[in-house]
Design a protein around this motif. Structure first.
Motif: not given
Length: 95
Positions: A7-9, A27-33
């Motif tokens: 997920v990237d926003g 603002y940046e959010y990145f999720e790559d578990e």
């Protein structure tokens, strides 16, 4: 087992203080578990930048202050130690 995902926003906000100076907040959010795109992590970052366009030419100067956070010691500080936060200061020249 669910399939891997990432997920990237990003949220941008710009405000013109004058014809030559602007303010940008990002603002940046990145999720790559699962390691699909990058390095198995979650990262949040907030950036504050100004945009300065000199009166002549097309040159634009953008100083940028950023705060990066991760739940693990992913970033490096100035002593080359791993840390969950990082606060770089940089700049961009655009022509």
């Amino acid at each position: 087992m669910p399939s891997p995902f990432w997920v990237d926003g990003t949220f941008y906000s710009n405000y013109a203080l004058s014809d030559m100076v602007g303010l940008e907040v990002r603002y940046e959010y990145f999720e790559d578990e699962h390691g699909v795109r990058h390095l198995r992590m979650v990262n949040n970052s907030i950036s504050v930048a100004t945009s300065v366009t000199p009166a002549v030419g097309k040159l634009q100067v953008k100083p940028d202050f950023r705060i990066n956070t991760a739940p693990v010691n992913y970033h490096e500080n100035s002593s080359d130690q791993n840390t969950p936060t990082q606060t770089p200061l940089g700049g961009i020249f655009i022509y």
